[in-house]
Design an enzyme around this catalytic site. Structure first.
Site, PDB file in Angstrom:
ATOM      1  N   HIS A  72       2.263 -21.275  54.399  1.00 57.07           N
ATOM      2  CA  HIS A  72       1.676 -22.609  54.589  1.00 57.07           C
ATOM      3  C   HIS A  72       0.220 -22.653  54.109  1.00 57.07           C
ATOM      4  O   HIS A  72      -0.266 -23.689  53.678  1.00 57.07           O
ATOM      5  CB  HIS A  72       1.778 -22.998  56.068  1.00 57.07           C
ATOM      6  CG  HIS A  72       1.508 -24.442  56.329  1.00 57.07           C
ATOM      7  ND1 HIS A  72       2.212 -25.459  55.706  1.00 57.07           N
ATOM      8  CD2 HIS A  72       0.611 -25.064  57.122  1.00 57.07           C
ATOM      9  CE1 HIS A  72       1.749 -26.628  56.110  1.00 57.07           C
ATOM     10  NE2 HIS A  72       0.774 -26.415  56.979  1.00 57.07           N
ATOM     11  N   ASN A  92       3.066 -25.114  45.248  1.00 57.90           N
ATOM     12  CA  ASN A  92       3.468 -23.724  44.975  1.00 57.90           C
ATOM     13  C   ASN A  92       4.736 -23.765  44.139  1.00 57.90           C
ATOM     14  O   ASN A  92       5.417 -24.780  44.118  1.00 57.90           O
ATOM     15  CB  ASN A  92       3.761 -23.000  46.306  1.00 57.90           C
ATOM     16  CG  ASN A  92       4.828 -23.721  47.112  1.00 57.90           C
ATOM     17  OD1 ASN A  92       4.544 -24.733  47.779  1.00 57.90           O
ATOM     18  ND2 ASN A  92       6.056 -23.244  47.026  1.00 57.90           N
ATOM     19  N   ALA A 107       3.843 -32.453  50.042  1.00 58.95           N
ATOM     20  CA  ALA A 107       3.629 -31.178  49.370  1.00 58.95           C
ATOM     21  C   ALA A 107       5.022 -30.637  49.076  1.00 58.95           C
ATOM     22  O   ALA A 107       5.916 -30.747  49.913  1.00 58.95           O
ATOM     23  CB  ALA A 107       2.878 -30.234  50.292  1.00 58.95           C
ATOM     24  N   TYR A 129      12.795 -30.774  61.039  1.00 64.25           N
ATOM     25  CA  TYR A 129      12.797 -29.407  61.582  1.00 64.25           C
ATOM     26  C   TYR A 129      12.102 -29.304  62.942  1.00 64.25           C
ATOM     27  O   TYR A 129      12.195 -28.280  63.607  1.00 64.25           O
ATOM     28  CB  TYR A 129      12.178 -28.406  60.583  1.00 64.25           C
ATOM     29  CG  TYR A 129      10.741 -28.667  60.184  1.00 64.25           C
ATOM     30  CD1 TYR A 129       9.682 -28.487  61.066  1.00 64.25           C
ATOM     31  CD2 TYR A 129      10.445 -29.083  58.889  1.00 64.25           C
ATOM     32  CE1 TYR A 129       8.369 -28.728  60.697  1.00 64.25           C
ATOM     33  CE2 TYR A 129       9.132 -29.326  58.497  1.00 64.25           C
ATOM     34  CZ  TYR A 129       8.110 -29.138  59.404  1.00 64.25           C
ATOM     35  OH  TYR A 129       6.818 -29.387  59.022  1.00 64.25           O
ATOM     36  N   GLU A 130      11.417 -30.353  63.339  1.00 64.03           N
ATOM     37  CA  GLU A 130      10.789 -30.315  64.664  1.00 64.03           C
ATOM     38  C   GLU A 130      11.830 -30.493  65.771  1.00 64.03           C
ATOM     39  O   GLU A 130      11.525 -30.277  66.946  1.00 64.03           O
ATOM     40  CB  GLU A 130       9.721 -31.410  64.767  1.00 64.03           C
ATOM     41  CG  GLU A 130       8.524 -31.123  63.856  1.00 64.03           C
ATOM     42  CD  GLU A 130       7.540 -32.262  63.836  1.00 64.03           C
ATOM     43  OE1 GLU A 130       6.844 -32.452  64.844  1.00 64.03           O
ATOM     44  OE2 GLU A 130       7.470 -32.972  62.821  1.00 64.03           O
ATOM     45  N   HIS A 136      -1.092 -31.322  60.777  1.00 66.76           N
ATOM     46  CA  HIS A 136      -0.556 -32.676  60.667  1.00 66.76           C
ATOM     47  C   HIS A 136      -1.166 -33.484  61.801  1.00 66.76           C
ATOM     48  O   HIS A 136      -0.822 -33.272  62.964  1.00 66.76           O
ATOM     49  CB  HIS A 136       0.960 -32.698  60.872  1.00 66.76           C
ATOM     50  CG  HIS A 136       1.733 -32.064  59.767  1.00 66.76           C
ATOM     51  ND1 HIS A 136       2.825 -32.656  59.195  1.00 66.76           N
ATOM     52  CD2 HIS A 136       1.575 -30.895  59.130  1.00 66.76           C
ATOM     53  CE1 HIS A 136       3.299 -31.867  58.258  1.00 66.76           C
ATOM     54  NE2 HIS A 136       2.562 -30.788  58.205  1.00 66.76           N
ATOM     55  N   HIS A 180       8.925 -34.535  61.162  1.00 63.70           N
ATOM     56  CA  HIS A 180       9.884 -33.771  60.349  1.00 63.70           C
ATOM     57  C   HIS A 180      11.175 -33.499  61.122  1.00 63.70           C
ATOM     58  O   HIS A 180      11.150 -33.297  62.338  1.00 63.70           O
ATOM     59  CB  HIS A 180       9.269 -32.433  59.923  1.00 63.70           C
ATOM     60  CG  HIS A 180       8.120 -32.561  58.986  1.00 63.70           C
ATOM     61  ND1 HIS A 180       6.825 -32.665  59.427  1.00 63.70           N
ATOM     62  CD2 HIS A 180       8.076 -32.609  57.636  1.00 63.70           C
ATOM     63  CE1 HIS A 180       6.023 -32.781  58.379  1.00 63.70           C
ATOM     64  NE2 HIS A 180       6.754 -32.743  57.280  1.00 63.70           N
ATOM     65  N   MET A 212      10.631 -30.687  52.568  1.00 63.22           N
ATOM     66  CA  MET A 212      11.258 -30.834  53.886  1.00 63.22           C
ATOM     67  C   MET A 212      11.097 -32.243  54.451  1.00 63.22           C
ATOM     68  O   MET A 212      11.142 -32.444  55.665  1.00 63.22           O
ATOM     69  CB  MET A 212      10.644 -29.823  54.858  1.00 63.22           C
ATOM     70  CG  MET A 212      10.644 -28.390  54.346  1.00 63.22           C
ATOM     71  SD  MET A 212       9.726 -27.304  55.450  1.00 63.22           S
ATOM     72  CE  MET A 212       9.597 -25.815  54.431  1.00 63.22           C
ATOM     73  N   SER A 213      10.879 -33.225  53.591  1.00 61.80           N
ATOM     74  CA  SER A 213      10.615 -34.580  54.104  1.00 61.80           C
ATOM     75  C   SER A 213      11.027 -35.629  53.073  1.00 61.80           C
ATOM     76  O   SER A 213      11.840 -35.370  52.202  1.00 61.80           O
ATOM     77  CB  SER A 213       9.123 -34.719  54.411  1.00 61.80           C
ATOM     78  OG  SER A 213       8.372 -34.638  53.216  1.00 61.80           O
ATOM     79  N   SER A 264       1.568 -32.961  53.836  1.00 68.09           N
ATOM     80  CA  SER A 264       0.842 -31.741  54.221  1.00 68.09           C
ATOM     81  C   SER A 264      -0.409 -31.536  53.378  1.00 68.09           C
ATOM     82  O   SER A 264      -0.329 -31.518  52.153  1.00 68.09           O
ATOM     83  CB  SER A 264       1.741 -30.527  53.949  1.00 68.09           C
ATOM     84  OG  SER A 264       2.118 -29.931  55.123  1.00 68.09           O
TER      85      SER A 264
HETATM   86  N1  HPA Z   1       9.686 -25.556  49.859  1.00 65.25           N
HETATM   87  C1  HPA Z   1       9.842 -26.523  50.762  1.00 65.25           C
HETATM   88  N2  HPA Z   1       8.854 -27.278  51.189  1.00 65.25           N
HETATM   89  C2  HPA Z   1       7.635 -27.069  50.661  1.00 65.25           C
HETATM   90  C3  HPA Z   1       7.400 -26.092  49.712  1.00 65.25           C
HETATM   91  C4  HPA Z   1       8.492 -25.275  49.287  1.00 65.25           C
HETATM   92  O1  HPA Z   1       8.360 -24.387  48.432  1.00 65.25           O
HETATM   93  N3  HPA Z   1       6.078 -26.140  49.405  1.00 65.25           N
HETATM   94  C5  HPA Z   1       5.549 -27.137  50.157  1.00 65.25           C
HETATM   95  N4  HPA Z   1       6.490 -27.708  50.917  1.00 65.25           N
END
Ligand code: HPA
Length: 270
Positions: A245, A233, A111, A83-84, A59, A81, A209-210, A28
């Site tokens: 996001h 973050n 990310a 989650y898709e 993406h 992903h 998430m990946s 990301s």
């Molecule tokens: N959690 C999950 N996936 C992420 C995060 C997060 O805080 N930041 C970027 N991708």
């Protein structure tokens, strides 16, 4: 699954004739990297028969074939992903495809949220290991014998040799790279603070998430794997800020220049 892979492989080979050495998945906000290499060819995921197509905004969904200096690479500009809504076997299909195209090494990037409270947004983390307790294994289902064994060893998913290459590259790029364990959750929601505390107790340093599923699929088929997270973050509960996001994108943009430098050095050194 194997015949689906072979259909995708034939569909790619029909369009391009390129043997990559290194595969690279861009996370990301980190996708711009692919625009800056010496591009030989690109294929939109939608052009590949049977390919799972990514839907997330920001993406891009395409393979980029080209050279980073002298190294032939295939890049996934945008990943698939879980989650898709795709089954895990589809999520890792592109990874397997890159291996079947000839890549022997893979650099995974993403990310991620920082769980280790010594991290700060904008840090890079060398992935030393992962935890996938919260997601199904991509290897569930009939084993694809052509790719690897039924019960693959996962004691060194992230190659110790490549980890040491990345450490050296980071020093050369003057990046104070962190190291840690990546915990994969399903998403698409960010974690709750309690889940983040759980990830910490488990021994995690970052959540996302990946990546871990791709690392397992790549390892299963014998690729040398390495990974770098961009801590965009602090994970939920570690800062007062609400997660979104936009923040992920902004941090990724802010560090894009050093990320590109590091990735170039790693790809040409591994
Ligand atoms: N959690 C999950 N996936 C992420 C995060 C997060 O805080 N930041 C970027 N991708």
């Amino acid at each position: 699954m194997y015949s689906k892979l072979m259909t995708c492989l034939a569909s790619v080979k029909e369009k391009i004739d390129f043997k990559p050495e290194v595969a690279l998945i861009l996370g990301s906000g980190l996708g711009d990297y692919a625009d800056e290499i010496r591009i030989v060819d690109t294929i939109e995921y939608t052009e590949i028969e049977g390919f799972p197509v990514s839907t997330v905004k920001g993406h891009k969904g395409r393979f980029v074939f080209g050279y980073v200096e002298e190294t032939p690479v295939v890049i996934m500009q945008g990943r698939v992903h879980y989650y898709e809504g795709y089954p895990m076997s589809d999520v890792v299909l592109p990874t397997r495809l890159m291996g079947m195209l000839g890549a022997k090494k893979i650099l995974l990037t993403n990310a991620a949220g920082g769980v280790n409270d010594t991290y700060k947004p904008g840090d890079f983390m060398l992935i030393t290991d992962h935890i996938t307790t919260g997601v199904p294994s991509p290897l569930i289902g009939p084993n694809i014998e052509e790719l690897g064994t039924r019960f693959p060893d996962m004691s060194e998913v992230y190659s110790v040799r490549l980890q040491s290459v990345i450490r050296k590259c980071a020093v050369q790029c003057k990046i104070d790279i962190k190291e840690g364990v990546y915990v994969q959750f399903t998403g698409p929601n960010y974690e709750t603070p309690a889940e983040v505390r759980l990830a910490r107790i488990w021994g995690g340093d970052a959540v996302g998430m990946s990546t871990a599923c791709e690392a397992m699929a790549a390892r299963h088929m014998g690729l040398e794997v390495c990974g770098i997270s961009c801590i965009t973050n602090m994970a939920a509960g570690l800062s007062k800020q609400e997660l979104n996001h936009k923040e992920v994108q902004e941090t990724a943009d802010r560090v894009a220049k050093s990320f590109k430098e590091l990735v170039t050095m790693v790809v040409t050194s591994i």
